[in-house]
Design a protein around this motif. Structure first.
Motif, PDB file in Angstrom:
ATOM      1  N   SER A  65       0.909  -1.318   0.093  1.00 29.38           N
ATOM      2  CA  SER A  65      -0.221   0.070  -0.053  1.00 29.38           C
ATOM      3  C   SER A  65       0.789   1.328  -0.047  1.00 29.38           C
ATOM      4  CB  SER A  65      -0.884  -0.103   1.213  1.00 29.38           C
ATOM      5  OG  SER A  65      -0.071  -0.121   2.439  1.00 29.38           O
ATOM      6  N   GLY A  66       1.981   1.270   0.491  1.00 32.39           N
ATOM      7  CA  GLY A  66       2.695   2.310   0.693  1.00 32.39           C
ATOM      8  C   GLY A  66       3.512   3.022  -0.853  1.00 32.39           C
ATOM      9  N   VAL A  67       3.828   4.101  -0.820  1.00 30.13           N
ATOM     10  CA  VAL A  67       4.752   4.957  -1.899  1.00 30.13           C
ATOM     11  C   VAL A  67       5.508   5.481  -1.422  1.00 30.13           C
ATOM     12  CG1 VAL A  67       4.531   6.225  -4.172  1.00 30.13           C
ATOM     13  CG2 VAL A  67       2.449   4.930  -3.290  1.00 30.13           C
ATOM     14  N   LEU A  68       6.699   5.513  -1.996  1.00 31.43           N
ATOM     15  CA  LEU A  68       8.059   6.393  -1.586  1.00 31.43           C
ATOM     16  C   LEU A  68       8.047   7.363  -2.788  1.00 31.43           C
ATOM     17  CD1 LEU A  68      10.927   3.911  -1.061  1.00 31.43           C
ATOM     18  CD2 LEU A  68       9.351   4.674   0.673  1.00 31.43           C
ATOM     19  N   SER A  69       8.049   8.780  -2.168  1.00 35.29           N
ATOM     20  CA  SER A  69       8.299  10.068  -3.213  1.00 35.29           C
ATOM     21  C   SER A  69       9.322  10.985  -2.735  1.00 35.29           C
ATOM     22  CB  SER A  69       6.623  10.560  -3.137  1.00 35.29           C
ATOM     23  OG  SER A  69       6.794  11.560  -4.194  1.00 35.29           O
ATOM     24  N   PHE A  70       9.459  11.950  -3.236  1.00 39.81           N
ATOM     25  CA  PHE A  70      10.791  12.735  -3.009  1.00 39.81           C
ATOM     26  C   PHE A  70      10.217  14.110  -2.769  1.00 39.81           C
ATOM     27  CE2 PHE A  70      12.242   8.944  -5.006  1.00 39.81           C
ATOM     28  CZ  PHE A  70      13.600   8.783  -4.118  1.00 39.81           C
ATOM     29  N   HIS A  71      11.173  14.737  -1.646  1.00 39.70           N
ATOM     30  CA  HIS A  71      11.054  16.132  -1.540  1.00 39.70           C
ATOM     31  C   HIS A  71      11.353  16.896  -2.893  1.00 39.70           C
ATOM     32  CE1 HIS A  71      13.161  14.992   2.578  1.00 39.70           C
ATOM     33  NE2 HIS A  71      11.675  14.654   2.564  1.00 39.70           N
ATOM     34  N   GLY A  72      10.140  17.865  -3.103  1.00 41.24           N
ATOM     35  CA  GLY A  72      10.495  18.936  -4.281  1.00 41.24           C
ATOM     36  C   GLY A  72       9.749  18.208  -5.477  1.00 41.24           C
ATOM     37  N   GLY A  73       9.053  16.868  -5.521  1.00 41.94           N
ATOM     38  CA  GLY A  73       8.608  16.439  -6.395  1.00 41.94           C
ATOM     39  C   GLY A  73       7.271  16.998  -6.705  1.00 41.94           C
ATOM     40  N   TYR A  74       6.624  16.864  -7.889  1.00 43.66           N
ATOM     41  CA  TYR A  74       5.506  17.436  -8.245  1.00 43.66           C
ATOM     42  C   TYR A  74       4.607  16.357  -9.237  1.00 43.66           C
ATOM     43  CZ  TYR A  74       1.219  19.956  -9.792  1.00 43.66           C
ATOM     44  OH  TYR A  74      -0.010  20.158 -10.027  1.00 43.66           O
ATOM     45  N   HIS A  75       3.745  15.692  -8.840  1.00 47.47           N
ATOM     46  CA  HIS A  75       2.991  14.847  -9.787  1.00 47.47           C
ATOM     47  C   HIS A  75       1.539  15.192 -10.076  1.00 47.47           C
ATOM     48  CE1 HIS A  75       6.551  12.350  -9.108  1.00 47.47           C
ATOM     49  NE2 HIS A  75       6.388  12.934  -7.748  1.00 47.47           N
ATOM     50  N   GLY A  76       0.910  16.328  -9.694  1.00 52.96           N
ATOM     51  CA  GLY A  76      -0.390  16.374  -9.833  1.00 52.96           C
ATOM     52  C   GLY A  76      -1.253  17.269  -8.845  1.00 52.96           C
ATOM     53  N   SER A  77      -2.373  17.583  -8.944  1.00 53.45           N
ATOM     54  CA  SER A  77      -3.195  18.239  -7.995  1.00 53.45           C
ATOM     55  C   SER A  77      -4.570  17.612  -7.791  1.00 53.45           C
ATOM     56  CB  SER A  77      -3.293  19.801  -8.249  1.00 53.45           C
ATOM     57  OG  SER A  77      -4.242  19.933  -9.523  1.00 53.45           O
ATOM     58  N   THR A  78      -4.769  16.069  -7.930  1.00 54.24           N
ATOM     59  CA  THR A  78      -5.648  15.426  -7.741  1.00 54.24           C
ATOM     60  C   THR A  78      -5.625  15.080  -6.203  1.00 54.24           C
ATOM     61  OG1 THR A  78      -4.811  13.512  -8.286  1.00 54.24           O
ATOM     62  CG2 THR A  78      -6.308  14.638 -10.122  1.00 54.24           C
TER      63      THR A  78
END
Length: 460
Positions: free
Chosen positions: A142-155
Protein backbone atom coordinates in the motif's frame (compact mmCIF):
# COMPACT_ATOMS: atom_id res chain seq x y z
CA UNK A 1 -16.42 29.90 -39.08
CA UNK A 2 -14.64 30.79 -35.86
CA UNK A 3 -15.62 34.45 -36.08
CA UNK A 4 -19.27 33.55 -35.54
CA UNK A 5 -18.44 31.57 -32.40
CA UNK A 6 -15.95 33.88 -30.70
CA UNK A 7 -17.14 37.44 -30.04
CA UNK A 8 -14.75 40.30 -30.66
CA UNK A 9 -13.39 41.96 -27.52
CA UNK A 10 -11.77 45.35 -27.03
CA UNK A 11 -8.43 43.97 -25.87
CA UNK A 12 -6.57 42.25 -23.07
CA UNK A 13 -8.26 44.16 -20.28
CA UNK A 14 -11.76 43.27 -21.44
CA UNK A 15 -11.09 39.54 -21.52
CA UNK A 16 -9.09 39.55 -18.31
CA UNK A 17 -11.89 41.37 -16.50
CA UNK A 18 -14.42 38.91 -17.89
CA UNK A 19 -12.27 36.00 -16.79
CA UNK A 20 -11.81 37.40 -13.29
CA UNK A 21 -15.55 37.92 -12.93
CA UNK A 22 -16.50 34.38 -14.00
CA UNK A 23 -13.63 31.95 -13.46
CA UNK A 24 -12.75 30.34 -10.16
CA UNK A 25 -10.36 31.83 -7.68
CA UNK A 26 -8.08 28.84 -8.33
CA UNK A 27 -6.93 30.27 -11.68
CA UNK A 28 -3.21 30.87 -11.53
CA UNK A 29 -1.32 31.81 -14.72
CA UNK A 30 -3.33 34.97 -15.53
CA UNK A 31 -2.33 36.43 -12.18
CA UNK A 32 1.35 36.39 -13.18
CA UNK A 33 0.97 36.58 -16.97
CA UNK A 34 -1.91 39.02 -17.55
CA UNK A 35 -2.69 38.59 -21.23
CA UNK A 36 -5.42 37.19 -23.44
CA UNK A 37 -4.04 35.34 -26.45
CA UNK A 38 -5.35 36.27 -29.88
CA UNK A 39 -3.17 33.97 -32.01
CA UNK A 40 -0.06 31.84 -31.72
CA UNK A 41 2.52 30.33 -34.05
CA UNK A 42 5.79 28.61 -33.30
CA UNK A 43 7.47 30.19 -30.28
CA UNK A 44 5.38 33.35 -30.54
CA UNK A 45 2.02 34.33 -29.08
CA UNK A 46 0.21 37.59 -29.78
CA UNK A 47 -2.15 39.14 -27.27
CA UNK A 48 -5.40 41.00 -27.89
CA UNK A 49 -3.56 44.32 -27.93
CA UNK A 50 -1.28 43.12 -30.73
CA UNK A 51 1.84 42.61 -28.60
CA UNK A 52 4.03 39.62 -29.45
CA UNK A 53 5.83 37.44 -26.89
CA UNK A 54 8.46 34.70 -26.96
CA UNK A 55 6.69 31.83 -25.23
CA UNK A 56 9.19 29.90 -23.09
CA UNK A 57 6.44 28.33 -21.02
CA UNK A 58 4.94 26.46 -24.00
CA UNK A 59 1.95 25.03 -22.20
CA UNK A 60 4.16 23.95 -19.27
CA UNK A 61 6.12 21.80 -21.70
CA UNK A 62 3.13 20.51 -23.65
CA UNK A 63 3.97 22.30 -26.89
CA UNK A 64 7.09 20.43 -27.97
CA UNK A 65 6.72 21.81 -31.50
CA UNK A 66 5.43 25.19 -30.42
CA UNK A 67 2.06 26.63 -31.34
CA UNK A 68 0.19 25.43 -34.44
CA UNK A 69 3.08 23.56 -36.03
CA UNK A 70 2.17 22.62 -39.64
CA UNK A 71 2.59 18.87 -39.06
CA UNK A 72 0.17 19.03 -36.13
CA UNK A 73 -2.35 21.19 -37.96
CA UNK A 74 -2.18 18.94 -41.05
CA UNK A 75 -2.70 15.81 -38.93
CA UNK A 76 -5.75 17.32 -37.26
CA UNK A 77 -7.19 18.48 -40.59
CA UNK A 78 -6.59 15.07 -42.19
CA UNK A 79 -8.40 13.34 -39.33
CA UNK A 80 -11.38 15.64 -39.72
CA UNK A 81 -11.40 15.49 -43.53
CA UNK A 82 -11.42 11.68 -43.51
CA UNK A 83 -14.35 11.65 -41.07
CA UNK A 84 -12.41 9.47 -38.65
CA UNK A 85 -14.00 8.98 -35.23
CA UNK A 86 -13.01 11.63 -32.73
CA UNK A 87 -13.92 9.71 -29.61
CA UNK A 88 -13.77 5.94 -29.19
CA UNK A 89 -13.44 5.18 -25.45
CA UNK A 90 -10.88 2.37 -25.55
CA UNK A 91 -12.13 0.83 -28.80
CA UNK A 92 -9.22 0.68 -31.20
CA UNK A 93 -8.80 2.25 -34.64
CA UNK A 94 -6.07 2.13 -37.29
CA UNK A 95 -4.97 5.56 -36.08
CA UNK A 96 -4.67 4.35 -32.51
CA UNK A 97 -2.63 1.32 -33.57
CA UNK A 98 -0.30 3.53 -35.62
CA UNK A 99 0.14 5.80 -32.60
CA UNK A 100 1.07 2.83 -30.38
CA UNK A 101 3.47 1.57 -33.06
CA UNK A 102 5.28 4.92 -33.07
CA UNK A 103 5.28 5.16 -29.27
CA UNK A 104 6.81 1.70 -28.87
CA UNK A 105 9.35 2.40 -31.63
CA UNK A 106 10.52 5.45 -29.68
CA UNK A 107 11.14 3.50 -26.46
CA UNK A 108 14.33 1.62 -25.65
CA UNK A 109 13.96 -1.82 -27.23
CA UNK A 110 14.44 -3.72 -23.97
CA UNK A 111 11.46 -1.83 -22.53
CA UNK A 112 9.22 -1.83 -25.62
CA UNK A 113 9.53 -5.56 -26.31
CA UNK A 114 8.20 -6.36 -22.84
CA UNK A 115 5.62 -3.60 -22.45
CA UNK A 116 1.93 -2.91 -22.27
CA UNK A 117 0.28 0.47 -22.80
CA UNK A 118 -2.76 1.82 -20.97
CA UNK A 119 -4.63 4.93 -22.09
CA UNK A 120 -5.82 7.13 -19.24
CA UNK A 121 -8.07 10.13 -18.91
CA UNK A 122 -6.28 13.03 -20.62
CA UNK A 123 -4.23 14.45 -17.77
CA UNK A 124 -0.88 13.51 -16.33
CA UNK A 125 -2.44 13.39 -12.87
CA UNK A 126 -4.87 10.67 -13.92
CA UNK A 127 -2.01 8.63 -15.33
CA UNK A 128 -0.13 8.99 -12.03
CA UNK A 129 -3.25 7.81 -10.21
CA UNK A 130 -3.40 4.82 -12.54
CA UNK A 131 0.29 4.04 -12.03
CA UNK A 132 -0.06 4.01 -8.25
CA UNK A 133 -3.19 1.90 -8.47
CA UNK A 134 -1.45 -0.62 -10.73
CA UNK A 135 1.60 -0.80 -8.44
CA UNK A 136 -0.59 -1.52 -5.42
CA UNK A 137 -2.51 -4.22 -7.26
CA UNK A 138 0.63 -5.84 -8.66
CA UNK A 139 2.52 -5.92 -5.35
CA UNK A 140 -0.28 -6.27 -2.83
CA UNK A 141 1.33 -3.45 -0.87
CA UNK A 142 0.00 0.00 0.00
CA UNK A 143 2.82 2.48 0.57
CA UNK A 144 4.56 4.79 -1.89
CA UNK A 145 7.99 6.42 -1.67
CA UNK A 146 8.13 9.94 -3.07
CA UNK A 147 10.66 12.78 -2.94
CA UNK A 148 11.05 16.24 -1.49
CA UNK A 149 10.41 18.80 -4.23
CA UNK A 150 8.52 16.38 -6.46
CA UNK A 151 5.33 17.33 -8.25
CA UNK A 152 2.90 14.80 -9.67
CA UNK A 153 -0.43 16.62 -9.95
CA UNK A 154 -3.18 18.26 -7.93
CA UNK A 155 -5.77 15.50 -7.61
CA UNK A 156 -6.25 14.02 -4.17
CA UNK A 157 -3.73 11.18 -4.52
CA UNK A 158 -1.21 13.02 -6.69
CA UNK A 159 -1.20 15.94 -4.28
CA UNK A 160 -0.42 13.41 -1.56
CA UNK A 161 2.64 12.34 -3.57
CA UNK A 162 3.83 15.90 -4.22
CA UNK A 163 6.08 18.02 -2.07
CA UNK A 164 4.16 21.26 -2.65
CA UNK A 165 2.85 22.10 0.81
CA UNK A 166 0.90 25.18 -0.26
CA UNK A 167 -1.59 22.94 -2.12
CA UNK A 168 -2.00 20.59 0.81
CA UNK A 169 -2.64 23.15 3.52
CA UNK A 170 -6.42 23.13 3.33
CA UNK A 171 -6.90 19.43 2.51
CA UNK A 172 -7.22 17.04 5.44
CA UNK A 173 -6.98 13.27 5.07
CA UNK A 174 -4.64 12.90 2.09
CA UNK A 175 -3.61 9.45 0.82
CA UNK A 176 -1.86 7.59 3.65
CA UNK A 177 1.49 5.77 3.67
CA UNK A 178 3.39 8.21 1.49
CA UNK A 179 7.00 8.43 2.70
CA UNK A 180 8.99 11.45 1.49
CA UNK A 181 12.69 11.02 0.82
CA UNK A 182 15.61 13.43 0.18
CA UNK A 183 16.11 14.23 -3.49
CA UNK A 184 19.70 15.03 -4.50
CA UNK A 185 19.55 18.83 -4.79
CA UNK A 186 23.16 19.91 -4.82
CA UNK A 187 22.56 23.65 -4.43
CA UNK A 188 20.38 23.12 -1.36
CA UNK A 189 21.66 19.74 -0.23
CA UNK A 190 19.52 18.39 2.63
CA UNK A 191 22.70 16.87 4.10
CA UNK A 192 24.68 20.10 3.78
CA UNK A 193 27.41 18.67 1.55
CA UNK A 194 26.18 18.76 -2.07
CA UNK A 195 27.83 17.19 -5.08
CA UNK A 196 28.56 13.48 -5.34
CA UNK A 197 28.70 13.06 -1.59
CA UNK A 198 25.18 14.52 -1.29
CA UNK A 199 23.59 12.03 -3.67
CA UNK A 200 25.54 9.18 -2.06
CA UNK A 201 24.11 10.14 1.32
CA UNK A 202 20.62 10.28 -0.17
CA UNK A 203 21.00 6.74 -1.53
CA UNK A 204 22.48 5.53 1.75
CA UNK A 205 19.58 7.04 3.69
CA UNK A 206 17.06 5.28 1.45
CA UNK A 207 18.90 1.97 1.66
CA UNK A 208 18.96 2.22 5.43
CA UNK A 209 15.29 3.16 5.59
CA UNK A 210 14.28 0.06 3.64
CA UNK A 211 16.71 -2.25 5.41
CA UNK A 212 16.10 -1.12 8.99
CA UNK A 213 13.53 -3.41 10.70
CA UNK A 214 12.67 -0.54 13.05
CA UNK A 215 12.35 2.23 10.43
CA UNK A 216 8.59 2.36 10.86
CA UNK A 217 8.09 2.18 7.08
CA UNK A 218 6.41 -0.95 5.74
CA UNK A 219 7.64 -2.37 2.41
CA UNK A 220 6.11 -0.03 -0.18
CA UNK A 221 4.41 -0.80 -3.48
CA UNK A 222 6.25 1.82 -5.49
CA UNK A 223 8.80 4.57 -5.67
CA UNK A 224 7.84 7.54 -7.85
CA UNK A 225 10.31 10.13 -9.10
CA UNK A 226 11.05 12.71 -11.78
CA UNK A 227 14.41 12.41 -13.53
CA UNK A 228 14.42 16.21 -13.65
CA UNK A 229 12.12 17.82 -11.12
CA UNK A 230 10.02 20.34 -13.00
CA UNK A 231 7.82 22.35 -10.65
CA UNK A 232 10.47 21.65 -8.01
CA UNK A 233 12.83 23.99 -9.86
CA UNK A 234 14.40 22.16 -12.85
CA UNK A 235 16.58 19.97 -10.63
CA UNK A 236 18.29 17.13 -12.54
CA UNK A 237 18.99 13.93 -10.63
CA UNK A 238 22.57 12.65 -10.82
CA UNK A 239 22.71 9.71 -13.19
CA UNK A 240 24.48 7.37 -10.75
CA UNK A 241 21.85 8.17 -8.13
CA UNK A 242 19.14 7.16 -10.60
CA UNK A 243 20.96 3.90 -11.27
CA UNK A 244 21.16 3.32 -7.53
CA UNK A 245 17.39 3.94 -7.16
CA UNK A 246 16.83 1.33 -9.85
CA UNK A 247 19.04 -1.16 -8.00
CA UNK A 248 17.36 -0.48 -4.65
CA UNK A 249 13.84 -0.87 -6.00
CA UNK A 250 14.69 -4.11 -7.77
CA UNK A 251 16.30 -5.53 -4.63
CA UNK A 252 13.23 -4.75 -2.51
CA UNK A 253 10.51 -5.68 -5.01
CA UNK A 254 9.39 -2.06 -5.30
CA UNK A 255 7.97 -0.88 -8.64
CA UNK A 256 9.85 2.12 -10.01
CA UNK A 257 7.42 4.69 -11.46
CA UNK A 258 9.14 7.37 -13.54
CA UNK A 259 7.05 10.48 -14.09
CA UNK A 260 7.97 11.86 -17.52
CA UNK A 261 4.87 14.01 -17.90
CA UNK A 262 7.06 17.07 -18.44
CA UNK A 263 10.40 15.56 -19.48
CA UNK A 264 9.17 13.13 -22.14
CA UNK A 265 9.68 13.39 -25.90
CA UNK A 266 13.00 15.15 -26.24
CA UNK A 267 12.75 17.85 -23.60
CA UNK A 268 15.99 16.86 -21.82
CA UNK A 269 18.11 15.97 -24.87
CA UNK A 270 16.95 12.34 -24.94
CA UNK A 271 13.57 11.10 -26.08
CA UNK A 272 12.97 10.03 -22.48
CA UNK A 273 14.91 11.45 -19.57
CA UNK A 274 15.51 8.05 -17.95
CA UNK A 275 17.65 7.12 -20.97
CA UNK A 276 20.40 9.44 -19.72
CA UNK A 277 21.00 6.95 -16.88
CA UNK A 278 20.62 3.81 -18.98
CA UNK A 279 17.86 2.43 -16.75
CA UNK A 280 14.38 1.10 -17.51
CA UNK A 281 11.39 1.81 -15.24
CA UNK A 282 8.66 -0.61 -14.29
CA UNK A 283 6.01 2.01 -15.07
CA UNK A 284 6.47 5.07 -17.28
CA UNK A 285 3.97 7.94 -17.09
CA UNK A 286 3.57 10.15 -20.18
CA UNK A 287 1.35 13.14 -20.95
CA UNK A 288 1.75 16.78 -22.10
CA UNK A 289 3.83 16.51 -25.32
CA UNK A 290 2.53 13.02 -26.12
CA UNK A 291 -0.71 14.50 -27.50
CA UNK A 292 0.98 16.96 -29.84
CA UNK A 293 -0.64 19.87 -27.93
CA UNK A 294 -3.96 18.06 -27.32
CA UNK A 295 -5.00 16.26 -24.11
CA UNK A 296 -3.68 12.69 -23.80
CA UNK A 297 -1.93 10.55 -21.21
CA UNK A 298 -0.69 6.97 -21.11
CA UNK A 299 1.12 4.43 -18.98
CA UNK A 300 3.73 2.12 -20.42
CA UNK A 301 4.68 -0.72 -18.09
CA UNK A 302 6.26 -4.16 -17.96
CA UNK A 303 3.74 -6.78 -19.05
CA UNK A 304 4.40 -8.93 -15.97
CA UNK A 305 2.49 -6.30 -13.99
CA UNK A 306 -0.52 -6.35 -16.31
CA UNK A 307 -2.64 -7.92 -13.61
CA UNK A 308 -5.53 -5.56 -13.17
CA UNK A 309 -9.03 -6.60 -14.17
CA UNK A 310 -11.07 -5.19 -17.09
CA UNK A 311 -12.36 -1.75 -16.17
CA UNK A 312 -9.91 -1.37 -13.27
CA UNK A 313 -8.96 2.12 -14.48
CA UNK A 314 -11.23 3.82 -16.96
CA UNK A 315 -12.03 7.30 -18.25
CA UNK A 316 -14.48 8.51 -20.87
CA UNK A 317 -11.94 10.59 -22.78
CA UNK A 318 -9.15 8.02 -23.02
CA UNK A 319 -10.01 7.59 -26.70
CA UNK A 320 -9.07 11.08 -27.93
CA UNK A 321 -8.33 10.33 -31.58
CA UNK A 322 -7.41 13.89 -32.52
CA UNK A 323 -4.74 13.85 -29.82
CA UNK A 324 -3.42 10.53 -31.11
CA UNK A 325 -3.22 11.96 -34.63
CA UNK A 326 -1.42 15.08 -33.40
CA UNK A 327 0.81 13.03 -31.12
CA UNK A 328 1.72 10.58 -33.87
CA UNK A 329 2.65 13.41 -36.24
CA UNK A 330 4.64 15.20 -33.52
CA UNK A 331 6.62 12.16 -32.45
CA UNK A 332 7.42 11.26 -36.06
CA UNK A 333 8.60 14.82 -36.70
CA UNK A 334 10.70 14.95 -33.50
CA UNK A 335 12.49 11.76 -34.48
CA UNK A 336 12.78 12.54 -38.21
CA UNK A 337 14.09 16.08 -37.75
CA UNK A 338 16.44 15.11 -34.90
CA UNK A 339 14.86 17.59 -32.50
CA UNK A 340 16.18 15.57 -29.56
CA UNK A 341 19.72 16.43 -30.57
CA UNK A 342 18.62 20.01 -31.24
CA UNK A 343 17.17 20.26 -27.73
CA UNK A 344 20.52 19.18 -26.31
CA UNK A 345 22.40 21.76 -28.40
CA UNK A 346 20.04 24.64 -27.75
CA UNK A 347 19.90 23.72 -24.07
CA UNK A 348 23.69 23.85 -23.83
CA UNK A 349 23.69 27.19 -25.65
CA UNK A 350 21.08 28.71 -23.32
CA UNK A 351 22.76 27.30 -20.22
CA UNK A 352 26.11 28.81 -21.24
CA UNK A 353 24.52 32.24 -21.76
CA UNK A 354 22.75 32.06 -18.40
CA UNK A 355 25.94 30.96 -16.64
CA UNK A 356 27.78 33.91 -18.18
CA UNK A 357 25.10 36.18 -16.73
CA UNK A 358 25.43 34.40 -13.38
CA UNK A 359 29.11 35.32 -13.27
CA UNK A 360 28.24 39.03 -13.19
CA UNK A 361 24.96 39.02 -11.23
CA UNK A 362 25.24 37.87 -7.59
CA UNK A 363 21.46 37.41 -7.34
CA UNK A 364 21.71 34.38 -9.66
CA UNK A 365 22.63 31.61 -7.27
CA UNK A 366 22.40 28.59 -9.54
CA UNK A 367 21.82 27.69 -13.19
CA UNK A 368 20.89 24.07 -13.79
CA UNK A 369 18.81 21.67 -15.82
CA UNK A 370 19.04 19.24 -18.67
CA UNK A 371 18.35 19.98 -22.33
CA UNK A 372 15.62 22.61 -22.72
CA UNK A 373 14.45 22.32 -19.12
CA UNK A 374 16.48 24.93 -17.26
CA UNK A 375 16.11 26.69 -13.93
CA UNK A 376 17.73 29.89 -12.67
CA UNK A 377 17.60 30.17 -8.88
CA UNK A 378 17.33 33.72 -7.55
CA UNK A 379 18.89 34.46 -4.17
CA UNK A 380 19.81 37.36 -1.92
CA UNK A 381 22.56 39.35 -3.61
CA UNK A 382 24.25 40.23 -0.30
CA UNK A 383 25.08 36.62 0.45
CA UNK A 384 22.55 36.18 3.27
CA UNK A 385 21.85 32.61 4.34
CA UNK A 386 19.10 30.78 6.18
CA UNK A 387 19.35 28.88 9.47
CA UNK A 388 21.03 25.96 7.70
CA UNK A 389 23.62 28.17 6.03
CA UNK A 390 21.97 27.83 2.61
CA UNK A 391 21.61 30.83 0.26
CA UNK A 392 18.53 32.85 1.12
CA UNK A 393 15.94 32.56 -1.66
CA UNK A 394 14.53 35.82 -3.04
CA UNK A 395 11.04 35.11 -4.39
CA UNK A 396 10.20 38.82 -4.58
CA UNK A 397 13.10 39.44 -6.94
CA UNK A 398 12.22 36.35 -8.97
CA UNK A 399 8.69 37.72 -9.40
CA UNK A 400 10.10 41.10 -10.37
CA UNK A 401 12.29 39.43 -13.00
CA UNK A 402 9.30 37.54 -14.36
CA UNK A 403 7.31 40.79 -14.61
CA UNK A 404 10.18 42.58 -16.36
CA UNK A 405 10.52 39.71 -18.83
CA UNK A 406 6.79 39.81 -19.51
CA UNK A 407 6.90 43.56 -20.12
CA UNK A 408 9.74 42.99 -22.59
CA UNK A 409 7.87 40.24 -24.45
CA UNK A 410 9.18 37.05 -22.83
CA UNK A 411 6.92 34.54 -21.07
CA UNK A 412 8.62 32.53 -18.32
CA UNK A 413 7.30 30.66 -15.30
CA UNK A 414 8.47 30.46 -11.70
CA UNK A 415 8.83 27.39 -9.53
CA UNK A 416 11.13 25.71 -7.07
CA UNK A 417 11.65 26.38 -3.38
CA UNK A 418 9.87 29.57 -2.30
CA UNK A 419 8.90 30.24 -5.95
CA UNK A 420 12.38 31.68 -6.50
CA UNK A 421 13.42 29.68 -9.58
CA UNK A 422 12.85 31.18 -13.05
CA UNK A 423 12.09 28.28 -15.38
CA UNK A 424 12.77 27.97 -19.11
CA UNK A 425 10.63 25.48 -21.08
CA UNK A 426 10.81 26.69 -24.70
CA UNK A 427 9.54 24.50 -27.54
CA UNK A 428 12.08 22.13 -29.06
CA UNK A 429 11.95 24.07 -32.33
CA UNK A 430 13.63 27.13 -30.82
CA UNK A 431 16.46 28.30 -33.07
CA UNK A 432 19.99 29.38 -32.24
CA UNK A 433 19.09 33.00 -32.98
CA UNK A 434 15.96 32.82 -30.82
CA UNK A 435 17.95 31.42 -27.90
CA UNK A 436 20.23 34.46 -28.12
CA UNK A 437 17.24 36.80 -28.15
CA UNK A 438 15.55 35.06 -25.20
CA UNK A 439 18.77 35.12 -23.17
CA UNK A 440 19.27 38.79 -24.05
CA UNK A 441 15.78 39.77 -22.88
CA UNK A 442 16.26 37.80 -19.69
CA UNK A 443 19.62 39.46 -19.01
CA UNK A 444 18.08 42.93 -19.42
CA UNK A 445 15.22 42.01 -17.10
CA UNK A 446 17.55 40.61 -14.45
CA UNK A 447 19.80 43.67 -14.46
CA UNK A 448 16.87 46.06 -14.27
CA UNK A 449 15.00 44.12 -11.58
CA UNK A 450 18.12 43.56 -9.47
CA UNK A 451 18.88 47.28 -9.47
CA UNK A 452 15.33 48.55 -9.02
CA UNK A 453 14.66 50.09 -5.57
CA UNK A 454 11.22 48.48 -5.41
CA UNK A 455 12.73 45.02 -5.97
CA UNK A 456 15.33 45.57 -3.26
CA UNK A 457 12.74 46.74 -0.76
CA UNK A 458 10.32 43.93 -1.66
CA UNK A 459 13.06 41.34 -1.25
CA UNK A 460 13.97 42.74 2.15
Amino acid sequence: MLHTLVPERAGNRSLLDSQAARESNARSYPRRLPLAIQRAEGIHVTDMDGKSYYDCLAGAGTLALGHNHPVVVDAIKATLDRKLPLHTLDITTPLKEAFVDELFASLPQEFAQDARVHFCAPTGADAIEAAVKLAKIATGRSGVLSFHGGYHGSTHATMSLSGTLHQKGDIPGLMPEVQFLPYPYSYRCPFGVGGEQGHQLSARYIRNLLGDPESGVRPPAAMILEVVQGEGGAIPAPLEWLREMRRITEEHGILLIIDEVQTGFGRTGKLFAFEHAGIVPDILVLSKAIGGSLPLSVLVYRKQFDCWKPGAHIGTFRGNQLAMAAGLASLQYIRREQLVEQAAKRGSQLTALLQALQAEVPQIGDVRGRGLMIGVEIVDGQGKTDALGLPLADPALASAIQRKCFQKGLILELGGRHGAVVRFLPPLIITEAQVDIVAGIFAEAVREAACAPESVSAAA
